[in-house]
Design an enzyme around this catalytic site. Structure first.
Site, mmCIF file in Angstrom:
data_model
loop_
_atom_site.group_PDB
_atom_site.id
_atom_site.type_symbol
_atom_site.label_atom_id
_atom_site.label_comp_id
_atom_site.label_asym_id
_atom_site.label_seq_id
_atom_site.Cartn_x
_atom_site.Cartn_y
_atom_site.Cartn_z
ATOM 1 N N TYR A 146 0.813 -1.217 0.000
ATOM 2 C CA TYR A 146 0.000 0.000 0.000
ATOM 3 C C TYR A 146 0.846 1.266 0.000
ATOM 4 O O TYR A 146 0.357 2.352 -0.319
ATOM 5 C CB TYR A 146 -0.942 0.025 1.204
ATOM 6 C CG TYR A 146 -2.057 -0.998 1.162
ATOM 7 C CD1 TYR A 146 -2.338 -1.707 0.003
ATOM 8 C CD2 TYR A 146 -2.832 -1.249 2.276
ATOM 9 C CE1 TYR A 146 -3.355 -2.635 -0.040
ATOM 10 C CE2 TYR A 146 -3.853 -2.182 2.251
ATOM 11 C CZ TYR A 146 -4.111 -2.873 1.086
ATOM 12 O OH TYR A 146 -5.128 -3.798 1.051
ATOM 13 N N LYS A 149 3.373 -15.574 2.143
ATOM 14 C CA LYS A 149 3.401 -16.312 0.878
ATOM 15 C C LYS A 149 4.867 -16.557 0.537
ATOM 16 O O LYS A 149 5.370 -16.189 -0.538
ATOM 17 C CB LYS A 149 2.683 -15.516 -0.222
ATOM 18 C CG LYS A 149 2.324 -16.338 -1.452
ATOM 19 C CD LYS A 149 1.346 -17.463 -1.175
ATOM 20 C CE LYS A 149 0.978 -18.183 -2.485
ATOM 21 N NZ LYS A 149 0.220 -19.430 -2.229
ATOM 22 N N ASP A 160 -3.140 -18.427 1.500
ATOM 23 C CA ASP A 160 -4.290 -19.129 0.943
ATOM 24 C C ASP A 160 -4.750 -20.247 1.873
ATOM 25 O O ASP A 160 -5.954 -20.444 2.076
ATOM 26 C CB ASP A 160 -3.974 -19.672 -0.461
ATOM 27 C CG ASP A 160 -2.592 -20.278 -0.581
ATOM 28 O OD1 ASP A 160 -1.808 -20.221 0.380
ATOM 29 O OD2 ASP A 160 -2.281 -20.823 -1.663
ATOM 30 N N ASP A 171 -5.385 -6.997 5.700
ATOM 31 C CA ASP A 171 -6.592 -6.312 5.261
ATOM 32 C C ASP A 171 -7.636 -7.319 4.802
ATOM 33 O O ASP A 171 -8.813 -7.258 5.185
ATOM 34 C CB ASP A 171 -6.225 -5.349 4.125
ATOM 35 C CG ASP A 171 -7.337 -4.382 3.779
ATOM 36 O OD1 ASP A 171 -8.399 -4.423 4.421
ATOM 37 O OD2 ASP A 171 -7.150 -3.581 2.842
ATOM 38 N N ASP A 218 -11.222 -9.051 7.178
ATOM 39 C CA ASP A 218 -12.599 -8.950 6.709
ATOM 40 C C ASP A 218 -13.233 -10.337 6.597
ATOM 41 O O ASP A 218 -14.421 -10.530 6.894
ATOM 42 C CB ASP A 218 -12.656 -8.239 5.353
ATOM 43 C CG ASP A 218 -12.520 -6.727 5.489
ATOM 44 O OD1 ASP A 218 -12.274 -6.257 6.618
ATOM 45 O OD2 ASP A 218 -12.656 -6.025 4.479
#
Length: 360
Positions: free
Chosen positions: A140, A186, A218, A242, A246
């Site tokens: 970001y 990852k 994942d 992020d 959620d």
């Protein structure tokens, strides 16, 4: 004695509504515990663009430096989608200016939440984990960043000290919980993730009582909804945190109930619900303020060590939720009705419960 200063950012969409509800509830609880807070409302996000041409003003930043905590509702909406500077840029700028490097997002299932959860009760029950999301670096904020019709570039970059800081915080947090840290990354494809693993393994010997393990993002996403009880503290990068937070919020049946706390090394902490500004329901008096209220409770507990006022609010809200739910959760209570029910519950129980709550 210094009266604690709270900078209040109602923001956009449903933000002003849920912030007004939360302030009303805090003020009702203060009448019980006799603890005073000074609220300073400021424009932020889209409403600041409308007033001042920018989402984050120097005046707001100066006010934040004078504050003991910052309470934020939500920013953004389609009104500003085509502006050169969007409201969300103000949020990123605020986090960077406050140097809030760690975002805490709890997922804890109550008995009422088990009934709302899309997961089977035997899977959802007893879920209680914390996602610690790195907040001021990663993709970001990375540069170069470029967009063109034929190519776009985003950069994910992490410095060792940025990773060390948040990994250390995760270990320290786990010491107060179930002593289990999971690093989500990852590392099979990303160089930054490999560095995360290296740093975590270097720090781990300082916390021998903590169990450390690693999950690819994942696989972690699958396990959060398949067997969430296995997690205690999840620590991860900005992007992965992020997304996963959620997903985790969905276990409770509504993203609207989840609070968050962003930790600063040297300044005030930032408290906000994890949901967005929901402009489609703004002004209809049906927004669920629970996430905002829970964020304020975190603020009272963690910044001000005011367990008394926090307990008054939490117990009153639980009592109301046992009877009915906000419209946004499928109940009958409007935003103002839900707020008034909580305030009434606080007032009715004040004589009975106040002595149990007030602490020296």
């Amino acid at each position: 004695m210094h009266e604690p200063i709270i900078t209040v950012l109602g923001g956009d969409g449903i933000g002003p509504e849920i912030m007004a509800a939360t302030r009303q509830i805090i003020q009702a609880a203060q009448q019980v515990t006799q603890v005073n807070y000074h609220f300073v409302p400021m424009a932020f996000g889209g409403c600041s663009i409308d007033q001042f041409g920018e989402p984050l003003t120097d005046a707001l930043l100066a006010q934040v430096k004078r504050s003991d905590a910052v309470l934020l509702a939500a920013v953004g909406g389609p009104k500003w989608d085509h502006y050169d500077v969007r409201p969300e840029a103000g949020l990123l700028g605020l986090r960077a200016a406050m140097q809030v490097y760690a975002n805490l997002r709890p997922t804890k299932i109550t008995a009422a939440a088990v009934k709302r959860s899309p997961l089977k009760a035997e899977i959802a029950q007893n879920t209680n984990f914390m996602i610690v999301r790195e907040l001021t670096s990663g993709i970001y904020f990375g540069k170069p960043r470029h967009y063109a019709a034929t190519q776009a570039v985003d950069t994910m970059a992490y410095a060792r000290n940025e990773i060390s800081r948040i990994i250390t915080y995760a270990f320290q947090l786990a010491q107060q919980r179930d002593r289990h840290v999971t690093v989500v990354d990852k590392a099979n494809v990303l160089a930054t993730s490999k560095l995360w693993r290296d740093v975590a393994e270097e720090i781990h010997p300082q916390y021998p009582e903590i169990t450390l393990d690693f999950e690819y993002v994942d696989a972690a996403a699958m396990k959060i909804v398949k067997s969430p009880q296995q997690f205690d503290v999840i620590v991860t990068s900005n992007l992965f945190g992020d997304i996963l937070s959620d997903e985790a919020a969905a276990i409770t049946g509504s993203i609207g109930t989840i609070p968050s706390e962003s930790i600063s090394e040297n300044g005030p902490n930032l408290y906000e619900p994890i949901h967005g500004s929901a402009p489609d329901i703004a002004g209809q008096n049906i927004a669920d303020p629970i996430g905002m209220i829970n964020s304020a409770v975190l603020m009272l507990q963690h910044t001000f060590n005011d367990q008394a006022t926090a307990n008054v609010i939490e117990r009153a809200m639980v009592a109301v939720l046992q009877q009915d739910q906000p419209v946004d959760l499928g109940g009958q209570l409007s935003t103002t009705a839900f707020t008034q029910r909580i305030c009434t519950q606080i007032q009715q129980n004040s004589v009975k419960v106040a002595p149990d709550y007030v602490q020296d």
